[in-house]
Structures are given as structure tokens and as C-alpha cells.
Scaffold this motif. Sequence first.
Motif, PDB file in Angstrom:
ATOM      1  N   ASN A 153      14.330   8.143   2.624  1.00 55.21           N
ATOM      2  CA  ASN A 153      13.182   8.238   1.678  1.00 55.21           C
ATOM      3  C   ASN A 153      13.647   7.981   0.498  1.00 55.21           C
ATOM      4  OD1 ASN A 153      11.074   9.064   2.989  1.00 55.21           O
ATOM      5  ND2 ASN A 153      11.899  11.065   3.453  1.00 55.21           N
ATOM      6  N   THR A 154      15.048   8.184   0.054  1.00 60.63           N
ATOM      7  CA  THR A 154      15.654   7.771  -1.323  1.00 60.63           C
ATOM      8  C   THR A 154      15.653   6.218  -1.479  1.00 60.63           C
ATOM      9  OG1 THR A 154      17.103  10.068  -1.137  1.00 60.63           O
ATOM     10  CG2 THR A 154      17.908   7.950  -2.587  1.00 60.63           C
ATOM     11  N   VAL A 155      15.967   5.627  -0.406  1.00 54.63           N
ATOM     12  CA  VAL A 155      16.132   4.025  -0.280  1.00 54.63           C
ATOM     13  C   VAL A 155      14.803   3.701  -0.690  1.00 54.63           C
ATOM     14  CG1 VAL A 155      16.294   2.219   1.067  1.00 54.63           C
ATOM     15  CG2 VAL A 155      18.087   3.908   1.134  1.00 54.63           C
ATOM     16  N   LEU A 156      13.795   4.123   0.121  1.00 55.21           N
ATOM     17  CA  LEU A 156      12.122   3.813  -0.147  1.00 55.21           C
ATOM     18  C   LEU A 156      11.673   3.918  -1.504  1.00 55.21           C
ATOM     19  CD1 LEU A 156      10.546   4.940   3.226  1.00 55.21           C
ATOM     20  CD2 LEU A 156      10.813   2.525   2.399  1.00 55.21           C
ATOM     21  N   CYS A 157      11.983   5.222  -2.079  1.00 52.17           N
ATOM     22  CA  CYS A 157      11.911   5.508  -3.308  1.00 52.17           C
ATOM     23  C   CYS A 157      12.319   4.408  -4.296  1.00 52.17           C
ATOM     24  CB  CYS A 157      12.104   7.011  -4.085  1.00 52.17           C
ATOM     25  SG  CYS A 157      11.091   8.156  -3.342  1.00 52.17           S
ATOM     26  N   THR A 158      13.598   4.319  -4.188  1.00 50.65           N
ATOM     27  CA  THR A 158      14.287   3.341  -5.080  1.00 50.65           C
ATOM     28  C   THR A 158      13.668   1.771  -4.959  1.00 50.65           C
ATOM     29  OG1 THR A 158      16.370   4.286  -4.667  1.00 50.65           O
ATOM     30  CG2 THR A 158      16.604   1.983  -5.522  1.00 50.65           C
ATOM     31  N   GLN A 159      13.123   1.612  -3.825  1.00 50.41           N
ATOM     32  CA  GLN A 159      12.585   0.088  -3.427  1.00 50.41           C
ATOM     33  C   GLN A 159      11.232   0.108  -4.456  1.00 50.41           C
ATOM     34  OE1 GLN A 159      12.469  -0.540   0.684  1.00 50.41           O
ATOM     35  NE2 GLN A 159      13.809  -2.222   0.598  1.00 50.41           N
ATOM     36  N   ILE A 160      10.490   1.288  -4.224  1.00 56.04           N
ATOM     37  CA  ILE A 160       9.143   1.323  -5.056  1.00 56.04           C
ATOM     38  C   ILE A 160       9.369   0.885  -6.317  1.00 56.04           C
ATOM     39  CG2 ILE A 160       7.159   2.667  -5.230  1.00 56.04           C
ATOM     40  CD1 ILE A 160       7.283   4.024  -2.923  1.00 56.04           C
ATOM     41  N   PHE A 161      10.384   1.613  -7.059  1.00 56.61           N
ATOM     42  CA  PHE A 161      10.499   1.468  -8.428  1.00 56.61           C
ATOM     43  C   PHE A 161      11.144   0.168  -8.698  1.00 56.61           C
ATOM     44  CE2 PHE A 161      10.845   6.402  -8.774  1.00 56.61           C
ATOM     45  CZ  PHE A 161       9.846   6.180  -9.529  1.00 56.61           C
ATOM     46  N   ILE A 162      12.021  -0.446  -7.942  1.00 58.10           N
ATOM     47  CA  ILE A 162      12.407  -1.940  -8.133  1.00 58.10           C
ATOM     48  C   ILE A 162      11.600  -3.046  -8.039  1.00 58.10           C
ATOM     49  CG2 ILE A 162      14.220  -3.851  -7.033  1.00 58.10           C
ATOM     50  CD1 ILE A 162      16.011  -1.258  -6.411  1.00 58.10           C
ATOM     51  N   TYR A 163      10.618  -2.858  -7.022  1.00 57.60           N
ATOM     52  CA  TYR A 163       9.583  -3.570  -6.797  1.00 57.60           C
ATOM     53  C   TYR A 163       8.290  -3.591  -7.372  1.00 57.60           C
ATOM     54  CZ  TYR A 163      12.999  -5.340  -3.188  1.00 57.60           C
ATOM     55  OH  TYR A 163      14.042  -5.785  -2.485  1.00 57.60           O
ATOM     56  N   LYS A 164       8.251  -2.466  -8.541  1.00 58.35           N
ATOM     57  CA  LYS A 164       6.979  -2.055  -8.967  1.00 58.35           C
ATOM     58  C   LYS A 164       6.219  -3.013  -9.563  1.00 58.35           C
ATOM     59  CE  LYS A 164       5.009   0.987 -12.279  1.00 58.35           C
ATOM     60  NZ  LYS A 164       5.350   2.130 -13.391  1.00 58.35           N
ATOM     61  N   GLU A 165       6.745  -4.032 -10.310  1.00 56.80           N
ATOM     62  CA  GLU A 165       6.302  -5.174 -11.006  1.00 56.80           C
ATOM     63  C   GLU A 165       5.472  -6.206 -10.059  1.00 56.80           C
ATOM     64  OE1 GLU A 165       7.018  -8.519 -14.474  1.00 56.80           O
ATOM     65  OE2 GLU A 165       8.395  -6.751 -14.357  1.00 56.80           O
ATOM     66  N   ASN A 166       6.220  -6.311  -8.975  1.00 57.57           N
ATOM     67  CA  ASN A 166       5.928  -7.349  -7.911  1.00 57.57           C
ATOM     68  C   ASN A 166       4.757  -6.945  -7.051  1.00 57.57           C
ATOM     69  OD1 ASN A 166       8.067  -9.038  -8.674  1.00 57.57           O
ATOM     70  ND2 ASN A 166       9.250  -8.667  -7.078  1.00 57.57           N
ATOM     71  N   THR A 167       4.946  -5.599  -6.904  1.00 61.44           N
ATOM     72  CA  THR A 167       3.860  -5.037  -6.143  1.00 61.44           C
ATOM     73  C   THR A 167       2.413  -5.041  -6.864  1.00 61.44           C
ATOM     74  OG1 THR A 167       5.316  -3.466  -5.047  1.00 61.44           O
ATOM     75  CG2 THR A 167       2.835  -2.714  -5.265  1.00 61.44           C
ATOM     76  N   GLU A 168       2.638  -4.714  -8.219  1.00 61.19           N
ATOM     77  CA  GLU A 168       1.160  -4.688  -9.147  1.00 61.19           C
ATOM     78  C   GLU A 168       0.540  -6.118  -9.124  1.00 61.19           C
ATOM     79  OE1 GLU A 168       2.577  -3.021 -12.864  1.00 61.19           O
ATOM     80  OE2 GLU A 168       2.390  -0.957 -12.214  1.00 61.19           O
ATOM     81  N   ALA A 171       0.793  -1.104   0.120  1.00 60.57           N
ATOM     82  CA  ALA A 171       0.004  -0.007   0.145  1.00 60.57           C
ATOM     83  C   ALA A 171       0.806   1.133  -0.228  1.00 60.57           C
ATOM     84  CB  ALA A 171      -1.152  -0.041   1.364  1.00 60.57           C
ATOM     85  N   GLN A 172       2.074   1.183   0.012  1.00 62.25           N
ATOM     86  CA  GLN A 172       2.919   2.540   0.045  1.00 62.25           C
ATOM     87  C   GLN A 172       2.866   3.333  -1.263  1.00 62.25           C
ATOM     88  OE1 GLN A 172       7.071   1.507   1.674  1.00 62.25           O
ATOM     89  NE2 GLN A 172       6.275  -0.574   1.621  1.00 62.25           N
ATOM     90  N   SER A 173       2.906   4.316  -1.108  1.00 59.79           N
ATOM     91  CA  SER A 173       2.860   5.090  -2.555  1.00 59.79           C
ATOM     92  C   SER A 173       4.086   5.840  -2.775  1.00 59.79           C
ATOM     93  CB  SER A 173       1.496   6.393  -2.343  1.00 59.79           C
ATOM     94  OG  SER A 173       1.686   7.378  -3.172  1.00 59.79           O
ATOM     95  N   ILE A 174       4.316   5.742  -4.151  1.00 58.87           N
ATOM     96  CA  ILE A 174       5.608   6.763  -4.606  1.00 58.87           C
ATOM     97  C   ILE A 174       5.321   8.224  -4.519  1.00 58.87           C
ATOM     98  CG2 ILE A 174       4.769   6.424  -7.023  1.00 58.87           C
ATOM     99  CD1 ILE A 174       8.266   6.684  -5.844  1.00 58.87           C
ATOM    100  N   ALA A 175       3.954   8.416  -4.652  1.00 60.15           N
ATOM    101  CA  ALA A 175       3.648  10.029  -4.591  1.00 60.15           C
ATOM    102  C   ALA A 175       4.055  10.539  -3.177  1.00 60.15           C
ATOM    103  CB  ALA A 175       2.283  10.342  -4.885  1.00 60.15           C
ATOM    104  N   THR A 176       3.588   9.725  -2.057  1.00 59.05           N
ATOM    105  CA  THR A 176       3.762  10.064  -0.631  1.00 59.05           C
ATOM    106  C   THR A 176       5.311   9.988  -0.645  1.00 59.05           C
ATOM    107  OG1 THR A 176       1.726   9.243   0.138  1.00 59.05           O
ATOM    108  CG2 THR A 176       3.461   9.598   1.759  1.00 59.05           C
ATOM    109  N   THR A 177       5.945   8.964  -0.808  1.00 50.41           N
ATOM    110  CA  THR A 177       7.214   8.936  -0.414  1.00 50.41           C
ATOM    111  C   THR A 177       8.104  10.025  -1.283  1.00 50.41           C
ATOM    112  OG1 THR A 177       6.974   6.657  -0.410  1.00 50.41           O
ATOM    113  CG2 THR A 177       9.402   7.295  -0.511  1.00 50.41           C
ATOM    114  N   SER A 178       7.969  10.160  -2.621  1.00 53.28           N
ATOM    115  CA  SER A 178       8.657  11.462  -3.228  1.00 53.28           C
ATOM    116  C   SER A 178       8.406  12.901  -2.734  1.00 53.28           C
ATOM    117  CB  SER A 178       8.024  11.240  -4.724  1.00 53.28           C
ATOM    118  OG  SER A 178       8.530  10.156  -5.286  1.00 53.28           O
ATOM    119  N   MET A 179       7.003  12.942  -2.255  1.00 53.06           N
ATOM    120  CA  MET A 179       6.811  14.403  -1.484  1.00 53.06           C
ATOM    121  C   MET A 179       7.732  14.275  -0.433  1.00 53.06           C
ATOM    122  SD  MET A 179       2.767  14.510  -1.910  1.00 53.06           S
ATOM    123  CE  MET A 179       2.571  15.952  -0.937  1.00 53.06           C
ATOM    124  N   ASN A 180       7.926  13.219   0.787  1.00 51.68           N
ATOM    125  CA  ASN A 180       8.474  13.332   1.741  1.00 51.68           C
ATOM    126  C   ASN A 180       9.953  13.863   1.493  1.00 51.68           C
ATOM    127  OD1 ASN A 180       6.368  12.601   3.156  1.00 51.68           O
ATOM    128  ND2 ASN A 180       6.855  10.499   3.341  1.00 51.68           N
TER     129      ASN A 180
END
Length: 257
Positions: free
Chosen positions: A230-245, A189-198
Motif C-alpha cells: 500500500n505504501t508503494v501504491l500511495c507513492t505511485q498515485i502521487f508520482i502519476y497524479k498529473e498523468n492521471t488527471e 480510477a484508483q483513489s488516494i483516499a482508499t489506498t491511504s485508508m488501507n
Amino acid sequence: MGFADNPFILSLANWAWDSDPSPLVTPTTCLDSLPLLSMPCFSRLVAKGIGVGIILASCINKAPVIRNIVNSKSIAGLSVTASYGEVIMYSNAAFYNILRGNPFTAYGETFSVTLQTLIVVALIWYYEPKIGRIDIAVAVAAYCAYLFVVFQVLTPDTQYILMVYNPLVLCSTRGAQIRENYINKQTGAQSIATTSMNLAGSLVRMATTIKEVGWDFHILRSYGVSVFFNTVLCTQIFIYKENTEKFLKSLSEKKKE
């Protein structure tokens, strides 16, 4: 009739420049330099404007996360420990600044994000069956005790403790979330928008803090640590994007059955 004689303009000038520590920046000197503001007056005004923009943007900071939780009816991917820690982290920042008398435009978003994080915690309690009423009662009592200590026990000489512990809370909460993402190989449920804003907010806040508050080491250190995690979290969201979907699609299908 000069600018200084207009009550409305004078009130705006006091808001923008009255709290600046520099003797070169006062409402009177800045108004006298109009229409071409001096560089110190202009930079202070820009910092104020950016601060207002950050506060307004922060009002929807957790909206994507809240939407993801409500839509999926699941807190999958969210660390309960990290969410609890975020409540304390943002509360520490908000209460420290208010106790120190810093300008609201230098920290106002921390109040907004604190309230939104409390909503996220409430949703976690609602959608996580493993969390019982006793657990919730203990958490509420602990936060009330925390508020009592902050406003009744801490003295002006010990208020810095709030920000001293924030990097430790950041390491614990963000670290717990990063670890959970790594183990699950998805971000739920994490959001790239929220993490990027942070991330963006922390970077900008380092600059506005220096301009509006000064070189407050405790505040700047917290923002610096926040930028890293937050940089690490943004990176993880992109890396795991396909798995998350794939995970969220599978979760949605299961709930329809």
C-alpha cells in the motif's frame, strides 16, 4: 448500587474485557478499578474503541473507487486480476477470524471491504466489454466452490491455510496493480483516499491484533505485507497524479463526443 450491578454497564464490560487472554483483564477486575482503570484494562478498551472506529471507516473504504468508476464509466487503471484477488484476500481474512472465534472488533472491517470489493468487481463486469457471461459464470462458480471448501472442508487444524496464502495473494494482486500503474504511467480510477485508508488501517491493525488476538503470526505477517504494497501504491498515485488527471480529462472528453 455498584457498576457491576448495572446490567447495561455489565454487558459493556463483558464486550470490552471478557475475551482478553490476560488474567489481569476481566470484566470484574476492570469494573472494580473504576473510575480509574488499570493500564491493562484501559489499553484493552482503547484497542476495542479503535477497532470499532476502523470498522466504521471501512464502510466507505471503496466508495471513492466506486464513484470514480461510475463517474468515468470506465475501469481504466484498475487491474481485473488484482480486484479478483482482493475478494479472496479479504474473504480469507474475514473467514479465518470468524472460524478462529476472534473478537469481531479485531477484523470486522474485512467483511465490509469484501462486500465493497464485490461491488467493484460487479462494476468491472458491467463496464468491461471484454468480460463475457461465461467468464462471469466461471468466476461466480469458483467463488462458490471456495466458500464450500472454507466452511465444509477445512478443519480447525487446517484453517491457518487461509492466512498462509494471503501474503501470496497480496503479492500477486498488489503486484499486478503496481505493474499496471508503472506500464500506464497513470493510476486511473484508483483513489488516494482508499489506498491511504488501507495503509493506515493495516498499520493500526497490527497493534490492535496484538492486543485483542495476541501474536498471531499469520495475521500480523499479512498486515506487514499489506503495509509495504500500500505504501508503494500511495507513492505511485502521487508520482502519476498529473498523468492521471490528464488521462481522466481526456477520457471524459471522448465520452462526451
